[in-house]
Design an enzyme around this catalytic site. Structure first.
Site, PDB file in Angstrom:
ATOM      1  CE  LYS A 113      24.066 -32.410 -34.719  1.00  0.00           C
ATOM      2  NZ  LYS A 113      24.203 -33.731 -34.162  1.00  0.00           N
ATOM      3  CE  LYS A 194      22.494 -26.701 -29.762  1.00  0.00           C
ATOM      4  NZ  LYS A 194      21.799 -28.108 -29.668  1.00  0.00           N
ATOM      5  CE  LYS A 197      26.414 -33.468 -26.165  1.00  0.00           C
ATOM      6  NZ  LYS A 197      25.758 -34.795 -26.653  1.00  0.00           N
TER       7      LYS A 197
HETATM    8  P1  TYM Z   1      22.708 -34.692 -27.793  1.00  0.00           P
HETATM    9  O1  TYM Z   1      23.657 -35.710 -26.910  1.00  0.00           O
HETATM   10  O2  TYM Z   1      23.037 -33.219 -28.525  1.00  0.00           O
HETATM   11  O3  TYM Z   1      22.322 -33.481 -25.927  1.00  0.00           O
HETATM   12  C1  TYM Z   1      20.924 -34.542 -25.286  1.00  0.00           C
HETATM   13  C2  TYM Z   1      20.520 -33.402 -23.886  1.00  0.00           C
HETATM   14  O4  TYM Z   1      20.873 -32.230 -23.060  1.00  0.00           O
HETATM   15  C3  TYM Z   1      20.037 -31.141 -24.012  1.00  0.00           C
HETATM   16  N1  TYM Z   1      20.554 -29.641 -24.390  1.00  0.00           N
HETATM   17  C4  TYM Z   1      20.910 -28.473 -23.845  1.00  0.00           C
HETATM   18  N2  TYM Z   1      20.044 -28.479 -23.260  1.00  0.00           N
HETATM   19  C5  TYM Z   1      20.284 -26.904 -23.016  1.00  0.00           C
HETATM   20  N3  TYM Z   1      20.822 -25.929 -23.413  1.00  0.00           N
HETATM   21  C6  TYM Z   1      21.859 -25.998 -23.645  1.00  0.00           C
HETATM   22  N4  TYM Z   1      22.745 -25.771 -25.107  1.00  0.00           N
HETATM   23  C7  TYM Z   1      21.769 -27.936 -24.498  1.00  0.00           C
HETATM   24  N5  TYM Z   1      22.670 -28.586 -25.769  1.00  0.00           N
HETATM   25  C8  TYM Z   1      21.700 -29.773 -25.985  1.00  0.00           C
HETATM   26  C9  TYM Z   1      19.410 -31.436 -25.453  1.00  0.00           C
HETATM   27  O5  TYM Z   1      18.502 -30.734 -25.989  1.00  0.00           O
HETATM   28  C10 TYM Z   1      19.042 -33.067 -25.479  1.00  0.00           C
HETATM   29  O6  TYM Z   1      18.229 -33.138 -24.116  1.00  0.00           O
HETATM   30  N6  TYM Z   1      18.454 -36.429 -30.582  1.00  0.00           N
HETATM   31  C11 TYM Z   1      19.496 -36.325 -29.034  1.00  0.00           C
HETATM   32  C12 TYM Z   1      19.589 -37.899 -28.579  1.00  0.00           C
HETATM   33  C13 TYM Z   1      18.763 -38.825 -28.565  1.00  0.00           C
HETATM   34  C14 TYM Z   1      17.534 -38.365 -27.916  1.00  0.00           C
HETATM   35  C15 TYM Z   1      16.549 -40.221 -27.915  1.00  0.00           C
HETATM   36  C16 TYM Z   1      17.077 -37.546 -27.160  1.00  0.00           C
HETATM   37  C17 TYM Z   1      18.655 -39.851 -29.332  1.00  0.00           C
HETATM   38  N7  TYM Z   1      17.521 -40.478 -28.656  1.00  0.00           N
HETATM   39  C18 TYM Z   1      15.401 -40.378 -27.255  1.00  0.00           C
HETATM   40  C19 TYM Z   1      15.541 -38.540 -26.361  1.00  0.00           C
HETATM   41  C20 TYM Z   1      14.796 -38.971 -26.637  1.00  0.00           C
HETATM   42  C21 TYM Z   1      21.021 -35.518 -28.862  1.00  0.00           C
HETATM   43  O7  TYM Z   1      21.574 -35.195 -29.825  1.00  0.00           O
HETATM   44  O8  TYM Z   1      20.958 -34.987 -27.920  1.00  0.00           O
END
Ligand code: TYM
Length: 322
Positions: A113, A194, A197
């Protein structure tokens, strides 16, 4: 054995796509029948990169509605917005002091990022400390996430171990739970990356609220591989394998058609289109129910009631007057 306590989070930035759904949200809904399940819309994480305030507020509501439409049931699970519970930031600040710059520097997501950016915020660097706080506040045992978050969950374990060894048993060590299939849904334009977003190419991802007809077109023009066989082979056929996975995950069945790429893509497009139509119907029902504010107010209160004793325990241990 500890009681099963599940925590996961999702950022209200960009449009949620079928990768988030398959890799994370769907698993959350499927697992909420036992233990304590807590899901959080992490708006404080979202501001680690620039956000337009109006859009952020709108996305926070949108994602809450998407989670409800995905089957998160507030009778069984806790759903709230991160900034509504100040304990997250407060514990995050304490944890900062038990993590090293070197550790944070090794985080893949930070490297990705920050790469090539003129302005990289301290928040983006420190992101995993806040995420560790999210997880550790609730004695979480399981963190259902996609593959890309595994490293962050490991860091949460590390900081918990460091704190425990200094101050005595305080935090439960969490484990990530990554689905065997669907933990990494790939871009439709480049199946070696992957689905994301933040991908500048809009054809790589399919949004959950996107027009089903436009989603259809994206599937029909998805990058496939040379050859003509429709089979799972991530090494030689990442494009076809990704589409096979999307097909099976959204339809609940395996593809049994023949080896014709055009026919196969049509079958995937049918599944995706139908899935989106059904999903969006549920989403609109949630919006029309007018219950969002109530859900979030209740979620904030309940989460604070759970997290605050842990924060006070930590404060006491480090020597704050409580
Ligand atoms: P975020 O918002 O980027 O994504 C949310 C969830 O979606 C999963 N994900 C995917 N899974 C499969 N294929 C993909 N292409 C793909 N893109 C995203 C992510 O792995 C995630 O599970 N840091 C985290 C948010 C967070 C969090 C937490 C998660 C903040 N605090 C505490 C767990 C526990 C994030 O940016 O997810």
């Amino acid at each position: 054995m500890n009681k099963k306590i599940v925590f996961s989070g999702i950022q209200p930035s960009g449009d949620l796509h079928i990768g988030n759904y398959i890799g994370a949200v769907r698993q959350w809904a499927a697992g909420q029948n036992d233990g304590l399940n807590i899901f959080c819309v992490v708006d404080m994480h979202a501001i680690t990169v620039p956000q337009d305030p109006k859009t952020l507020a709108q996305k926070t509501r949108e994602i809450t509605a998407i989670l409800l439409a995905s089957g998160i049931d507030t009778e069984k699970s806790l759903l709230f917005v991160q900034s509504h519970n100040p304990d997250h930031a407060n514990l995050g600040w304490v944890l900062n002091n038990y993590l090293s710059m070197g550790q944070l520097n090794r985080m893949t997501q930070y490297k990705e990022k920050s790469e090539g950016k003129e302005f990289v915020s301290v928040g983006l660097f420190d992101y995993p400390a806040l995420m560790a706080s999210d997880i550790l506040l609730y004695d979480t045992t399981e963190v259902p996430v996609g593959d890309d978050q595994k490293q962050h969950v490991e860091l949460a374990r590390d900081v918990a171990e460091r704190f425990n060894s200094k101050y005595g048993e305080t935090f439960v060590l969490p484990e990530s739970k990554i689905p065997k299939v669907g933990g990494r849904v790939m871009s439709l334009c480049d199946p070696t990356k992957k689905m994301s977003k933040s991908d500048p190419n809009p054809n790589g991802a399919i949004g959950l609220l996107e027009d089903p007809k436009s989603a259809r077109k994206k599937i029909m023009s998805a990058v496939t591989d040379s050859g003509s066989e429709v089979k799972m082979d991530w090494v030689n056929k990442p494009g076809i394998s990704n589409l096979l996975e999307i097909y099976s995950q959204l339809s609940g069945k395996e593809y049994v058609g023949g080896n014709n790429y055009g026919e196969f893509k049509t079958a995937v497009a049918d599944v995706v289109e139908k899935f989106l139509i059904d999903f969006q119907k549920k989403y609109n029902e949630v919006l029309q129910s007018g219950k969002l504010d109530e859900v979030l107010k209740e979620g904030a209160q309940k989460s604070y009631a759970l997290s605050h004793p842990k924060l006070l325990e930590v404060y006491k241990k480090v020597g704050f007057l409580v």
